[in-house]
Design a protein around this motif. Structure first.
Motif, mmCIF file in Angstrom:
data_model
loop_
_atom_site.group_PDB
_atom_site.id
_atom_site.type_symbol
_atom_site.label_atom_id
_atom_site.label_comp_id
_atom_site.label_asym_id
_atom_site.label_seq_id
_atom_site.Cartn_x
_atom_site.Cartn_y
_atom_site.Cartn_z
ATOM 1 N N ARG A 43 86.808 20.135 36.749
ATOM 2 C CA ARG A 43 85.917 20.793 37.705
ATOM 3 C C ARG A 43 84.591 21.253 37.106
ATOM 4 N N GLN A 44 84.331 20.899 35.862
ATOM 5 C CA GLN A 44 83.011 21.142 35.279
ATOM 6 C C GLN A 44 81.996 20.255 35.983
ATOM 7 N N PHE A 91 78.840 14.228 43.308
ATOM 8 C CA PHE A 91 78.050 14.965 44.284
ATOM 9 C C PHE A 91 76.584 14.582 44.157
ATOM 10 N N PHE A 102 73.966 20.466 48.200
ATOM 11 C CA PHE A 102 74.931 19.461 47.776
ATOM 12 C C PHE A 102 75.520 18.719 48.958
ATOM 13 N N GLY A 103 75.882 17.458 48.719
ATOM 14 C CA GLY A 103 76.669 16.717 49.677
ATOM 15 C C GLY A 103 78.136 17.073 49.536
ATOM 16 N N TYR B 35 77.066 29.773 42.462
ATOM 17 C CA TYR B 35 77.530 28.875 43.512
ATOM 18 C C TYR B 35 79.035 29.055 43.646
ATOM 19 N N GLN B 37 82.705 26.981 45.204
ATOM 20 C CA GLN B 37 83.284 25.753 45.730
ATOM 21 C C GLN B 37 84.715 26.051 46.144
ATOM 22 N N ILE B 38 84.924 26.125 47.442
ATOM 23 C CA ILE B 38 86.291 26.246 47.953
ATOM 24 C C ILE B 38 86.992 24.920 47.709
ATOM 25 N N LEU B 39 88.249 24.973 47.355
ATOM 26 C CA LEU B 39 88.995 23.777 46.967
ATOM 27 C C LEU B 39 88.839 22.669 48.002
ATOM 28 N N GLY B 40 88.404 21.502 47.517
ATOM 29 C CA GLY B 40 88.273 20.346 48.387
ATOM 30 C C GLY B 40 86.992 20.290 49.183
ATOM 31 N N GLN B 41 86.110 21.281 48.981
ATOM 32 C CA GLN B 41 84.867 21.316 49.745
ATOM 33 C C GLN B 41 83.667 21.181 48.813
ATOM 34 N N LYS B 42 82.493 21.169 49.407
ATOM 35 C CA LYS B 42 81.294 20.988 48.594
ATOM 36 C C LYS B 42 80.890 22.290 47.930
ATOM 37 N N VAL B 43 80.021 22.147 46.960
ATOM 38 C CA VAL B 43 79.481 23.297 46.256
ATOM 39 C C VAL B 43 78.440 23.974 47.153
ATOM 40 N N PHE B 45 75.604 27.182 47.666
ATOM 41 C CA PHE B 45 74.724 28.155 47.026
ATOM 42 C C PHE B 45 75.071 29.568 47.481
ATOM 43 N N MET B 89 86.278 28.346 43.390
ATOM 44 C CA MET B 89 85.709 28.194 42.051
ATOM 45 C C MET B 89 84.286 28.719 42.117
ATOM 46 N N PHE B 91 80.696 28.952 40.185
ATOM 47 C CA PHE B 91 79.896 28.368 39.115
ATOM 48 C C PHE B 91 78.627 29.179 38.915
ATOM 49 N N PHE B 105 75.053 23.913 34.617
ATOM 50 C CA PHE B 105 76.199 24.619 35.183
ATOM 51 C C PHE B 105 77.185 25.032 34.106
ATOM 52 N N GLY B 106 77.793 26.194 34.315
ATOM 53 C CA GLY B 106 78.908 26.613 33.483
ATOM 54 C C GLY B 106 80.182 25.932 33.944
ATOM 55 N N PRO B 107 81.285 26.162 33.218
ATOM 56 C CA PRO B 107 82.556 25.499 33.525
ATOM 57 C C PRO B 107 83.259 26.075 34.747
#
Lengths: 112, 114
Positions: A43-44, A91, A102-103, B35, B37-43, B45, B89, B91, B105-107
């Motif tokens: 997930r990085q 992405f 982002f897409g 940022y 990111q909900i699991l399975g969705q886009k990142v 802001f 997640m 970021f 981006f960080g991990p």
């Protein structure tokens, strides 16, 4: 509206073959940057390639290249000689200097 | 090569509690971002931060969220009264001043609200 559309939720490609991931975006900005990020299972978020909108020449980075069509607002990613390590979520994103848009991503699987 | 770091890698908290997610941006960067990111969705802001103040925030960044740069190296995201839907997640990202606009981006920190 500031949107990014990736119309291919999932794709697969045979190892060593070429695959193209599509991306379209919508913006009224004239100066912006476009990016492809790779997100492996860890997930990085890893930058794959970047394109300045004011440049007509398509960006290339080793096996990765883009087809940037500014008038059509299209920004596709071509991966040549696909490798197993290319398996990831990809992405597309654009940026005018502040937030990224982002897409929804394309899940790419490279098949041995 | 310099990189953005984030701690912890995984945070579990109970609904209603407060959490602080920590980030150490690249040392000469001036712009900082969060940022999620909900699991399975886009990142998505959340917020951008420059010159010790928020420069832009999204509708997700409601009054339960706050950011701070308490010293010259850390950049934190605080979430008060956590909700189940905050599970995602998170970021952190940073960038230099200039025209490339590339954000590093960080991990990520995986936040689980139970």
């Amino acid at each position: 509206a500031q949107t990014v559309t990736q119309s291919q939720p999932e794709m697969s490609v045979q190892e060593a073959e070429t695959v193209t991931l599509s991306c379209t975006y919508d913006t009224s900005e004239s100066n912006y940057y476009l990016f492809w990020y790779k997100q492996p299972p860890s997930r990085q978020m890893i930058l794959v390639i970047r394109q300045e909108a004011y440049k007509q020449q398509n960006a290339t980075e080793n096996r990765f290249s883009v087809n940037f069509q500014k008038a059509a607002k299209s920004f596709s990613l071509k991966i040549s000689d696909s490798q197993l390590g290319d398996t990831a979520m990809y992405f597309c994103a654009w940026n005018t200097g502040n937030q990224f848009y982002f897409g929804t991503g394309t899940s790419l699987t490279v098949i041995p | 090569e310099p990189e953005v770091t984030q701690t912890p890698s995984h945070q579990v908290t109970q609904m209603g509690q407060e959490v602080i997610l920590r980030c150490v941006p690249i040392s000469n960067h001036l712009y900082f971002y969060w940022y999620r990111q909900i699991l399975g969705q886009k990142v998505e802001f959340l917020v951008s931060f420059y010159n010790n103040e928020i420069s832009e925030k999204s509708e997700i960044f409601d009054d339960r969220f706050s950011v701070e740069r308490p010293d010259g190296s850390n950049f934190t995201l605080k979430i008060r009264s956590t909700k189940l839907e905050d599970s995602a997640m998170y970021f952190c990202a940073s960038r230099l001043q200039g025209h490339s606009y590339e954000q590093y981006f960080g991990p990520g920190t995986r936040l689980t609200v139970t």
